[in-house]
Design an enzyme around this catalytic site. Structure first.
Site, mmCIF file in Angstrom:
data_model
loop_
_atom_site.group_PDB
_atom_site.id
_atom_site.type_symbol
_atom_site.label_atom_id
_atom_site.label_comp_id
_atom_site.label_asym_id
_atom_site.label_seq_id
_atom_site.Cartn_x
_atom_site.Cartn_y
_atom_site.Cartn_z
ATOM 1 N N SER A 7 0.794 -1.049 0.063
ATOM 2 C CA SER A 7 0.085 -0.058 -0.049
ATOM 3 C C SER A 7 0.961 1.112 0.086
ATOM 4 O O SER A 7 0.576 2.065 -0.659
ATOM 5 C CB SER A 7 -0.871 -0.014 1.279
ATOM 6 O OG SER A 7 -1.658 -1.015 1.228
ATOM 7 N N ARG B 241 1.751 4.265 -2.994
ATOM 8 C CA ARG B 241 1.414 5.878 -2.755
ATOM 9 C C ARG B 241 2.514 6.542 -2.895
ATOM 10 O O ARG B 241 2.435 7.591 -3.571
ATOM 11 C CB ARG B 241 0.877 6.069 -1.334
ATOM 12 C CG ARG B 241 -0.574 5.639 -1.210
ATOM 13 C CD ARG B 241 -0.964 5.060 0.118
ATOM 14 N NE ARG B 241 -2.427 4.773 0.434
ATOM 15 C CZ ARG B 241 -2.869 3.728 -0.112
ATOM 16 N NH1 ARG B 241 -2.422 2.420 -0.456
ATOM 17 N NH2 ARG B 241 -4.545 3.530 0.383
ATOM 18 N N ARG C 117 -13.229 -6.507 -11.865
ATOM 19 C CA ARG C 117 -13.458 -5.780 -10.423
ATOM 20 C C ARG C 117 -14.115 -4.626 -10.479
ATOM 21 O O ARG C 117 -14.028 -3.912 -11.524
ATOM 22 C CB ARG C 117 -12.062 -5.556 -9.628
ATOM 23 C CG ARG C 117 -11.495 -7.021 -9.346
ATOM 24 C CD ARG C 117 -10.258 -7.009 -8.689
ATOM 25 N NE ARG C 117 -10.375 -6.181 -7.516
ATOM 26 C CZ ARG C 117 -9.473 -6.251 -6.696
ATOM 27 N NH1 ARG C 117 -8.244 -6.411 -6.850
ATOM 28 N NH2 ARG C 117 -9.526 -5.680 -5.380
ATOM 29 N N SER D 241 -13.329 2.058 1.692
ATOM 30 C CA SER D 241 -12.243 1.799 0.704
ATOM 31 C C SER D 241 -11.335 2.852 0.761
ATOM 32 O O SER D 241 -11.323 4.020 0.479
ATOM 33 C CB SER D 241 -12.935 1.737 -0.496
ATOM 34 O OG SER D 241 -11.740 1.580 -1.374
ATOM 35 N N GLN E 131 -8.545 2.673 -1.037
ATOM 36 C CA GLN E 131 -8.181 2.952 -2.630
ATOM 37 C C GLN E 131 -9.207 3.974 -3.027
ATOM 38 O O GLN E 131 -8.780 4.952 -3.638
ATOM 39 C CB GLN E 131 -8.524 1.693 -3.208
ATOM 40 C CG GLN E 131 -7.477 0.640 -3.270
ATOM 41 C CD GLN E 131 -7.685 -0.723 -3.944
ATOM 42 O OE1 GLN E 131 -8.726 -0.808 -4.403
ATOM 43 N NE2 GLN E 131 -6.943 -1.738 -3.631
ATOM 44 N N ASP F 153 -7.610 -7.890 4.298
ATOM 45 C CA ASP F 153 -6.486 -8.369 3.584
ATOM 46 C C ASP F 153 -6.140 -9.859 4.234
ATOM 47 O O ASP F 153 -5.642 -10.525 3.687
ATOM 48 C CB ASP F 153 -5.570 -7.636 3.148
ATOM 49 C CG ASP F 153 -5.724 -6.563 2.159
ATOM 50 O OD1 ASP F 153 -6.809 -6.738 1.444
ATOM 51 O OD2 ASP F 153 -5.116 -5.674 1.926
ATOM 52 N N LYS G 138 -12.508 -9.030 -4.274
ATOM 53 C CA LYS G 138 -11.148 -8.854 -4.278
ATOM 54 C C LYS G 138 -10.654 -9.475 -5.352
ATOM 55 O O LYS G 138 -11.257 -9.679 -6.368
ATOM 56 C CB LYS G 138 -10.547 -9.476 -2.906
ATOM 57 C CG LYS G 138 -10.986 -8.648 -1.739
ATOM 58 C CD LYS G 138 -10.488 -7.390 -1.876
ATOM 59 C CE LYS G 138 -10.782 -6.451 -0.725
ATOM 60 N NZ LYS G 138 -10.105 -5.074 -0.766
ATOM 61 N N ARG H 221 -13.283 -14.146 -2.401
ATOM 62 C CA ARG H 221 -12.312 -14.761 -1.265
ATOM 63 C C ARG H 221 -13.245 -15.367 -0.390
ATOM 64 O O ARG H 221 -12.676 -16.144 0.434
ATOM 65 C CB ARG H 221 -11.385 -13.790 -0.642
ATOM 66 C CG ARG H 221 -10.316 -13.322 -1.514
ATOM 67 C CD ARG H 221 -9.270 -12.454 -0.632
ATOM 68 N NE ARG H 221 -8.122 -12.155 -1.498
ATOM 69 C CZ ARG H 221 -7.329 -10.959 -1.527
ATOM 70 N NH1 ARG H 221 -7.639 -10.168 -0.616
ATOM 71 N NH2 ARG H 221 -6.783 -10.938 -2.544
HETATM 72 C C1 S3P Z 1 -5.781 -1.118 -0.243
HETATM 73 C C2 S3P Z 1 -7.074 -0.982 0.391
HETATM 74 C C3 S3P Z 1 -7.758 -2.272 0.281
HETATM 75 C C4 S3P Z 1 -7.040 -3.564 0.457
HETATM 76 C C5 S3P Z 1 -5.824 -3.561 -0.813
HETATM 77 C C6 S3P Z 1 -5.046 -2.209 -0.591
HETATM 78 C C7 S3P Z 1 -4.989 0.161 -0.302
HETATM 79 O O1 S3P Z 1 -8.755 -2.269 -0.594
HETATM 80 O O2 S3P Z 1 -7.705 -4.542 0.301
HETATM 81 O O3 S3P Z 1 -5.136 -4.834 -0.696
HETATM 82 O O4 S3P Z 1 -3.809 0.163 -0.363
HETATM 83 O O5 S3P Z 1 -5.570 1.345 -0.291
HETATM 84 P P1 S3P Z 1 -9.960 -1.380 -0.622
HETATM 85 O O6 S3P Z 1 -9.750 -0.163 -0.739
HETATM 86 O O7 S3P Z 1 -10.810 -1.860 -1.840
HETATM 87 O O8 S3P Z 1 -10.591 -1.825 0.601
#
Ligand code: S3P
Length: 442
Positions: free
Chosen positions: A22, A26, A121, A165, A167, A329, A356, A360
């Site tokens: 993550s 970024r 997705r 989320s 992301q 995760d 995912k 899962r």
């Molecule tokens: C992540 C956020 C999570 C996680 C993914 C990485 C991130 O997803 O499951 O492996 O780096 O922001 P979601 O934002 O869809 O919950």
């Protein structure tokens, strides 16, 4: 690739794991739109984070990679160039969802696509806020990759996430960097805050405050896990030297392995222990896990420490509500662990697991049954009774990195040699997983 795993008599030693996935994504994206050079140490070796570097390069940014050292020569908010071809996000939901926030603000058209799993997705979650900000984005069937992003001059928004989320939060915040004025994102449940920390490190003006419940009126006490993040657009971001901590979500596989196998004691060095990620350790210690953090320091705004874990008999428990979002995760490997606990594991509010890299809930329950373990699939979770023993067998990653690694851990406690099919999937986040496992499994 098939990987054979024999039962282990102990998990021992000390390991250093690859950089957090993550945080690596970024740092790479923000470095590209910062001014000047960023030097990133311990960048993730996972294929997902290298998909992000490929996209950044295709956008005209110089990127040098030497092992886990990455140098990115950012060209500022207005420095990206139209790519010569389509951008490839590979298997990476983070790449396509977070980078789209930046692409939506560019004065050019970008097409971004992914592999078969990524192409299934859901993307509406980013398309909605980006459209509200003024971008025009085409998607297959209106919701799936590939995306065709017609960048625009974006308007700031005040957005409430419909699903927790990180992301999506990141996508909106990155887009907000390009809009004049204040962009805010309210989250019903606090998700990982690496973007907020990283943006501040690069010099953005960003604040995060607890948020009152909307139905509670102005006097209502904010709940701990609700937050509103606000940033001021068009900041001056400056390149930095950064160190990525080891990935706690990768460490989770070895933490669970050490908890499961009698006689184990394992040290994992320099792991990211950001409080929005470390619910895993609280959940495990709450069930009776012997876990120590002998060192703790702050680097680039992120908490980092060593973890020492010993074999423990665990009580079992429930993952629900905000905890589900915090552990999302780790649920595949926790499901494996749950079957061996005294009271078993109940997972609720986990509908997100179905979208995912694989569904899962289905892939975990399918493999648990191959292990000879009783498990019930629920629409948004699973029920796994405790005190179960594992039978050796053939497990399938279904092309999902976390499924491959979770069932490799299960195989360490089976009654004979097991085979993990599609083991190469682990490379998405942790290419060194199999060699590291071979080193610590006695
Ligand atoms: C992540 C956020 C999570 C996680 C993914 C990485 C991130 O997803 O499951 O492996 O780096 O922001 P979601 O934002 O869809 O919950």
């Amino acid at each position: 690739m098939q990987q054979r795993i024999s039962p282990a008599s102990a998990i021992t030693g000390a390991v250093t794991l690859p950089g957090d996935k993550s945080i690596s994504h970024r740092y790479a994206m923000i470095s590209a739109i910062a001014e000047g050079e960023s030097r990133i140490h311990n960048y993730s070796t996972g294929a997902d984070c290298h998909s992000t570097l490929g996209c950044v390069r295709a956008l005209g940014i110089e990127v040098d990679v030497e092992g886990t050292e990455v140098v990115i020569r950012g060209r500022g908010l207005d420095g990206l160039r139209a790519p010569a071809g389509d951008l490839d996000a590979g298997n990476s939901g983070s790449t396509i969802r977070m980078l789209s926030g930046i692409l939506a603000a560019q004065p050019f058209l970008t097409r971004i696509f992914g592999d078969e799993s990524l192409s299934r997705r859901p993307m509406q979650r980013i398309l909605r806020p980006l459209a509200e900000m003024g971008a025009e984005i085409g998607a297959r069937e209106g919701k799936f990759p590939p995306l065709e992003i017609h960048g625009a001059r974006l308007r700031p928004i005040d957005y409430t996430l419909p699903v927790p989320s990180a992301q999506v939060k990141t996508c909106v915040l990155l887009a907000g960097l390009f809009a004049d004025g204040r962009t805010s994102v309210s989250e019903p449940v606090a998700s990982r805050d690496h973007t907020e920390i990283a943006l501040r490190e690069f010099g953005a003006d960003l604040s995060a405050a607890p948020q009152a419940t909307p139905q509670g009126g102005p006097q209502a006490a904010p709940q701990d896990d609700q937050r509103k993040i606000t940033l001021i657009g068009r900041p001056h971001l400056t390149g930095r030297e950064l160190m990525v901590p080891a990935d706690l979500s990768s460490a989770a596989f070895f933490i669970v392995a050490a908890l499961l196998v009698p006689g184990s004691q394992l040290t994992i060095r320099g792991v990211g222990l950001n409080p929005t990620r470390s619910a895993l350790l609280d959940f495990l210690t709450g069930m009776g896990a012997k876990i120590l953090i002998p060192t703790l320091e702050c680097r680039n705004g992120e908490l980092v420490g060593d973890i020492v874990v010993q074999h423990s008999d665990l009580k079992g428990g429930t993952i629900e509500g905000a905890l589900t979002a915090a552990l999302i995760d780790e649920i595949p490997v926790l499901a494996v662990l749950g079957a061996t606990t005294e009271e078993g594991l109940r997972v609720c509010d986990a509908g997100e697991l179905r979208v995912k890299e694989t569904d899962r809930i289905r892939t975990v329950v399918d493999n648990l049954r191959r292990l000879g373990v009783e498990a019930e699939e629920l629409p948004d979770g699973m029920l796994i009774p405790g005190r179960q023993k594992f039978r050796a067998g053939e497990f399938n990653s279904f092309g999902d990195h976390r499924i491959a690694m979770a069932f490799a851990v299960a195989a360490l406690c089976a009654d004979g040699e097991s085979v993990i099919g599609g083991a190469e999937a682990a490379s998405v986040s942790f290419p060194e997983f199999w060699t590291t496992l071979a080193r610590i499994a006695q």
